[in-house]
Design an enzyme around this catalytic site. Structure first.
Site, PDB file in Angstrom:
ATOM      1  N   ARG A   1      -2.823 -13.964  -2.767  1.00 21.82           N
ATOM      2  CA  ARG A   1      -3.164 -14.505  -1.352  1.00 21.82           C
ATOM      3  C   ARG A   1      -3.622 -15.563  -1.196  1.00 21.82           C
ATOM      4  O   ARG A   1      -3.502 -16.392  -0.337  1.00 21.82           O
ATOM      5  CB  ARG A   1      -3.764 -13.329  -0.663  1.00 21.82           C
ATOM      6  CG  ARG A   1      -3.206 -11.969  -0.696  1.00 21.82           C
ATOM      7  CD  ARG A   1      -3.447 -11.024   0.396  1.00 21.82           C
ATOM      8  NE  ARG A   1      -3.167  -9.729   0.164  1.00 21.82           N
ATOM      9  CZ  ARG A   1      -2.152  -9.113   0.062  1.00 21.82           C
ATOM     10  NH1 ARG A   1      -1.129  -9.516   1.008  1.00 21.82           N
ATOM     11  NH2 ARG A   1      -1.797  -7.791  -0.137  1.00 21.82           N
TER      12      ARG A   1
ATOM     13  N   SER B   1       0.835  -1.168   0.191  1.00 18.52           N
ATOM     14  CA  SER B   1       0.122  -0.059  -0.047  1.00 18.52           C
ATOM     15  C   SER B   1       0.931   1.277  -0.166  1.00 18.52           C
ATOM     16  O   SER B   1       0.747   2.114  -0.757  1.00 18.52           O
ATOM     17  CB  SER B   1      -0.898  -0.043   1.184  1.00 18.52           C
ATOM     18  OG  SER B   1      -1.885  -0.949   1.216  1.00 18.52           O
TER      19      SER B   1
ATOM     20  N   LYS C   1     -12.153  -8.652  -4.586  1.00 19.40           N
ATOM     21  CA  LYS C   1     -10.794  -8.650  -4.252  1.00 19.40           C
ATOM     22  C   LYS C   1     -10.035  -9.311  -5.439  1.00 19.40           C
ATOM     23  O   LYS C   1     -10.863  -9.306  -6.473  1.00 19.40           O
ATOM     24  CB  LYS C   1     -10.113  -9.211  -3.133  1.00 19.40           C
ATOM     25  CG  LYS C   1     -10.552  -8.538  -1.814  1.00 19.40           C
ATOM     26  CD  LYS C   1     -10.168  -7.237  -1.744  1.00 19.40           C
ATOM     27  CE  LYS C   1     -10.662  -6.459  -0.591  1.00 19.40           C
ATOM     28  NZ  LYS C   1     -10.370  -4.947  -0.416  1.00 19.40           N
TER      29      LYS C   1
ATOM     30  N   ASP D   1      -7.246  -8.185   3.959  1.00 17.67           N
ATOM     31  CA  ASP D   1      -6.385  -9.124   3.001  1.00 17.67           C
ATOM     32  C   ASP D   1      -6.061  -9.974   3.826  1.00 17.67           C
ATOM     33  O   ASP D   1      -5.521 -11.182   3.199  1.00 17.67           O
ATOM     34  CB  ASP D   1      -5.205  -8.341   2.545  1.00 17.67           C
ATOM     35  CG  ASP D   1      -5.966  -7.207   1.656  1.00 17.67           C
ATOM     36  OD1 ASP D   1      -6.858  -7.304   1.011  1.00 17.67           O
ATOM     37  OD2 ASP D   1      -4.997  -6.008   1.394  1.00 17.67           O
TER      38      ASP D   1
ATOM     39  N   ARG E   1     -12.658 -13.904  -2.944  1.00 14.52           N
ATOM     40  CA  ARG E   1     -11.711 -14.688  -1.953  1.00 14.52           C
ATOM     41  C   ARG E   1     -12.513 -15.543  -0.951  1.00 14.52           C
ATOM     42  O   ARG E   1     -11.936 -16.249  -0.238  1.00 14.52           O
ATOM     43  CB  ARG E   1     -11.014 -13.753  -1.046  1.00 14.52           C
ATOM     44  CG  ARG E   1      -9.735 -13.179  -2.085  1.00 14.52           C
ATOM     45  CD  ARG E   1      -8.785 -12.386  -1.129  1.00 14.52           C
ATOM     46  NE  ARG E   1      -7.671 -12.048  -2.142  1.00 14.52           N
ATOM     47  CZ  ARG E   1      -7.044 -10.966  -1.904  1.00 14.52           C
ATOM     48  NH1 ARG E   1      -6.944 -10.198  -0.910  1.00 14.52           N
ATOM     49  NH2 ARG E   1      -5.881 -10.735  -2.638  1.00 14.52           N
TER      50      ARG E   1
END
Ligand code: S3P
Length: 446
Positions: A399, A30, A353, A326, A357
């Site tokens: 992820r 970020s 996302k 996240d 997810r």
């Protein structure tokens, strides 16, 4: 998926000996996006150290070059000569933001403050994600745009550079939406305000102040009101990027679930808007000890020691979601090895996302023999022994890929992922770092 259809980009992990060692968290994604974008907007030369050199960030660097910034990689830093008073120019070709939702949404906001026309594209995952959440408030400020169905990429944005300030309350806490509007507000005469019911990560507010903008934050009955006063040209500063707690989460959970482990992760950012996972793991009984607290680049950082722990299931409070949005896929992996059930609700945002997810995490667990239940706004995990043996479809989602590989580290049979190439978007050193502490991962599956 059958084994014969697995491509050479497949990877796997298997039951590993105790994970031991000291590693350093990679630069925060970020903050890395913001450092490049703010540097590109600013007058003067911004020097960035600790930048995450992941594919998402390199896409943002290229995008900023196409708007007129001069960006150079040095031996151990990056230099950005910003557009400053002259402002952004219209890119000559489509701006490809790769896999990066943060990149494309923040850049749309930053570009809106200038007289520009720009077309934004991205990979298959980014092209499936909604951009209306940013384009609609930017339209209220005065931009026009063309988009695909559902406000999806490719998007062409046009701005006259003369926007009107708004006072906007988004339906969900989102740092990307907040940041896009504040960045557009920099080029807008007057005060642009965004009200968040629950505070999302506050890196934009912190960094805008460091770059010389007038940002105010007020707590009101409706939530947190964040305002910026424009027009203002940012002034270049030097940025030190702290380590990413969202990436540190993978070796942390790996150590928690692998018997005998004792791992230290150095340089982890401990901003209160980012540490929801650490709070949750502590409630689950995790041995997590942070020390050596210090400040770097305006953020608190610490070193975290983590040891294998006997975990128990918990109910995660929905209001904690913005501080760990996240991290639910990797929390689900910890939950799979915990006793009892972990309940995660109020996280519908996970569906938009890099992949959906919620369904991708549920499928990841079910493919490896873990009991789960899926709800529209979340899921639950019943912990115990993990059979493994499954092949996980990653849907271009870094992820999901890393979470699946961590799940395999104490499973009865290896866990395979169909594709691990996109891990480089956020954590290019993932395999090296995990192997250095002793994780058994195969990266050359034929
Ligand atoms: C980010 C904000 C979050 C997060 C993303 C990074 C940011 O998205 O999921 O990975 O840097 O602002 P939302 O703001 O949409 O929740």
């Amino acid at each position: 998926m059958t084994v014969s259809s697995i491509a050479s980009s497949a990877k796997s992990s298997e039951r590993s000996p105790a994970l031991i060692g000291t590693v350093r968290a990679p630069g925060d994604k970020s903050i890395s996006h913001r450092a490049l974008i703010f540097g590109a907007l600013a007058e003067g030369v911004t020097t960035i150290t600790g930048l995450l050199e992941g594919a998402d960030i390199l896409s943002t660097a290229d995008a900023m070059r196409s708007f007129g910034a001069n960006i150079k990689k040095n031996d151990d830093s990056w230099t950005v000569i910003g557009c400053g008073e002259a402002g952004f120019i219209s890119p000559k070709a489509a701006v490809d933001c790769g896999n990066a939702g943060t990149g494309v949404r923040l850049i749309m906001g930053a570009a809106a403050g200038f007289t520009v026309e720009a077309t934004f594209t991205g990979d298959a995952s980014l092209s499936s994600r909604p951009m209306g959440r940013v384009l609609d408030p930017l339209s209220d400020m005065g931009i026009t745009y063309d988009a695909q169905d559902g406000g999806r990429l490719p998007v062409t944005l046009r701005s006259s550079g003369r926007l009107s300030p708004i006072d906007y309350t988004p339906p969900h806490a989102s740092a990307q939406v907040k940041s896009a509007i504040l960045l557009a507000g920099l080029g807008t005469e007057g005060v642009t305000t965004i009200t968040e019911p629950t505070l999302s990560r506050d890196h934009t507010e912190n960094m805008l102040k460091a770059f010389g903008a007038q940002v105010t934050v007020k707590t009101t009955g409706q939530g947190q009101k964040v305002s910026v006063e424009g027009p203002v040209t940012l002034k270049a500063v030097n940025v030190t990027v702290p380590g990413d707690p969202s990436s540190a989460a993978f070796p942390i959970v790996a150590a928690l679930i692998t018997p005998g482990s004792d791992v230290k992760i150095e340089n982890v950012m401990m901003n209160p808007t980012r540490v929801g996972l650490f709070e949750t793991l502590t409630e689950m009984g995790a041995y997590l000890r942070s020390d050596n607290f210090r400040t770097s680049g305006g953020e608190i950082i610490a070193d975290i020691e983590v040891k294998h722990s006997k975990l128990r299931g918990v109910t995660v409070p929905p209001e904690r979601a913005p501080s760990m949005i996240d991290e639910y896929p990797i929390l689900a992996v910890a939950a799979a090895y915990a006793s009892g059930t972990t309940m995660m609700r109020g996280i519908g945002e996970m569906r938009v996302k890099e992949s959906d997810r919620i369904s991708a995490t549920v499928a990841l667990l079910q493919a490896n023999g873990v009991q789960t239940a899926e709800f529209e706004d979340g899921f639950s995990v019943k912990g115990g022994a993990v059979a493994g043996g499954g092949t996980v479809v990653t849907h271009h989602d870094h992820r999901i890929a890393m979470s699946a590989l961590v799940l395999g580290l104490n499973a009865d049979a290896p866990v395979t992922i169909d594709d691990g190439t996109m891990i480089a978007t956020s954590f290019p050193a993932f395999f090296d770092l995990m192997k250095n502490i002793g994780a058994v991962m195969k990266t050359d599956i034929k």
